[in-house]
Design a protein around this motif. Structure first.
Motif: not given
Lengths: 310, 229
Positions: B31-34, B186
């Protein structure tokens, strides 16, 4: 969800069913050809329509949060695409922090803060954070790219969310709510992309922006403008408070600047040397590939409407 | 008494690791990075196997753990530098029981060739059918740059010639959290999984081949050149 929006979503489902049906027909008629990309693209459209339904159908807070997450993902995609200096990671975290704050102003309906927060406070304070980090080499380029990213992916897109909190207004066929304005803008912007693509495929001869986006043609652009303007005129009485003349002007605005947003993001991608901005949306590329037109149409349509009606 | 404690902590280990992966690794990476993974199907679903990845950030371990489904996590263990991760009591406890590392003493083969084999715990993990994650560069190094590969991976691959070595290239984690920083920024992460290699007798040959594979994967995840459309 009110009646107009329910019918509107019914219309979207009808359109997507038609697209899926046409694709199935094409796949049967020409079994030798590869339709994988088109299939993925339509599949992703179904997902996006479902997401839009959830965002607009539950309540306003959910809708603002979903749009805020969209800005987060778009900004992240932009930042991942451009070259960044490791020393700016602190400034980047601050830039990310600006996203929930900007959408907080939207949620509170604080127009004055919403409209100046990014262009005044964030744009002026980010370079201060970068000066504290202390690296001058590549400073202007870093400041410029971070600003540009915030401008397009956060400031511009948050106008879409601000449409939601505009006070209720009366249209030709009853009250107009923010969700209907968002729907109107999103559908026209996305259909304009599709219409330009289809007109270009059918009649396209003259390239509109040969060095930036070789697929864009003058015929596609004009066909798109005509289609979108007609649609705007047809839909406006149901979804907006716009008079017929203003509806036509809004159609021209959305189609020409939808095109502009598209080619501007294409120019950025070409500068960086990539074809797609990411890989989040199968068949479309990245999230910026889908939102490119909206980065222009959202603020321009918003201010057109705001000036004349609110 | 200490034996009892040991057993107790081993029992506590699996839920702690699962909790860590569920509450930290998955949300941070997905979610935060992807993250986007090429050729995910090449990842081994069962051990024994060795995953050889490039190393630029502490997030690398999180990213690699997050590629496995939760139920497979108990069977995945990263080998990590003992001098770093066991430098104090708290970090050591956290690394061993929450992340689940296998501590490896760096450079001990050169320092005292007659001492205990620093890779002994890795052998045991592979014999137990685990997926061993190893960073053959040995250190995080400069952001987004590959350092020279150390020989440890060759010792492992030669001792277990039937165990596949799967090269994995990670891009973007060194940008998100380079060494010396604590908060991940991110950035989308790209991962490419390569074809499995097998151990061979010639050290330089093996390391050269592995490096070639990683460089090839690096080319694949780097922004593809604009196609002439």
């Amino acid at each position: 969800m009110n009646d107009v929006l329910s019918y509107a979503f019914g219309g979207i489902v009808g359109l997507l069913l038609t697209a899926s049906g046409v694709l199935a027909g094409l796949m049967r008629a020409r079994p030798g050809r590869n339709f994988r990309e088109l299939k993925l693209r339509i599949q992703t459209w179904w997902w996006l329509a479902g997401l839009l339904f959830l965002a607009l159908g539950i309540n306003r807070t959910v809708a603002v949060v979903v749009l805020g997450l969209l800005s987060f993902m778009a900004f992240k995609e932009f930042i991942s695409l451009i070259p960044t200096r490791p020393i700016d990671n602190g400034a980047l975290l601050l830039a990310y922090l600006a996203i929930p704050v900007q959408y907080l102003w939207v949620g509170r309906g604080w127009y004055g803060m919403f409209i100046i927060f990014i262009p005044v406070y964030v744009f002026l304070l980010l370079p201060l954070r970068m000066v504290i980090a202390g690296e001058t080499k590549g400073f202007l380029r870093a400041a410029g790219t971070i600003h540009w990213g915030l401008m397009t992916t956060v400031f511009s897109l948050s106008h879409l969310a601000y449409l939601l909190v505009l006070p209720a207004h009366t249209g030709a066929h009853g009250p107009v709510r923010g969700e209907m304005l968002v729907f109107f803008l999103l559908v026209l912007t996305q259909l304009n992309d599709v219409a330009q693509f289809l007109w270009g495929k059918w009649l396209g001869r003259h390239k509109a922006a040969p060095t930036v986006s070789p697929n864009k043609t003058v015929e596609g652009l004009l066909g798109g403008v005509a289609t979108t303007t007609l649609l705007a005129w047809l839909l406006a009485p149901w979804f907006t408070p716009l008079s017929p003349l203003h509806a036509v002007l809004a159609g021209v605005l959305i189609s020409t600047f939808g095109f502009t947003g598209d080619v501007v993001i294409s120019a950025i991608k070409r500068d960086i040397g990539v074809k797609d901005s990411g890989s989040l949306l199968p068949g479309h590329g990245g999230i910026l590939d889908r939102l490119d037109s909206l980065t222009y149409t959202a603020p321009l349509f918003f201010h057109f409407l705001y000036y004349f009606y609110y | 008494m200490s034996k009892l404690l040991n057993t107790a902590s081993r029992w506590a280990e699996t839920p702690l690791r699962l909790l860590f992966v569920t509450c930290v690794a998955y949300p941070v990476v997905w979610l935060w990075l992807g993250i986007h993974v090429r050729h995910r199907e090449r990842l081994p679903t069962r051990g024994p196997a060795i995953i050889a990845a490039n190393h630029n950030s502490h997030l690398d371990i999180l990213a690699l753990l997050s590629l496995f489904p939760l139920l497979r996590i108990p069977g995945v263990q990263p080998a990590a530098a003992a001098d770093y991760f066991c430098q104090n009591r708290w970090l050591k406890w956290f690394s061993l029981h929450v992340i689940g590392i296998i501590p490896v003493v760096r450079g001990s083969l050169h320092l005292c060739p007659d001492g205990p084999d620093p890779l002994a715990d890795c052998y045991r993990a592979l014999e137990a059918g685990k997926v061993l994650v190893i960073f053959p560069e040995g250190t995080r190094g400069a952001p987004e740059e590959m350092a020279e590969l150390k020989a440890g991976i060759w010792h492992l691959a030669r001792r277990f010639p039937q165990v596949p070595v799967i090269p994995v290239y990670l891009h973007g984690l060194g940008k998100a959290m380079p060494r010396g920083t604590l908060i991940p920024v991110p950035f989308y992460v790209k991962v490419a999984v390569g074809q499995p290699l097998h151990g061979c007798a010639d050290k330089l040959d093996f390391l050269h081949h592995l490096r070639e594979q990683l460089t090839w994967l690096q080319h694949k995840v780097h922004t593809p050149a604009l196609a002439d459309d």
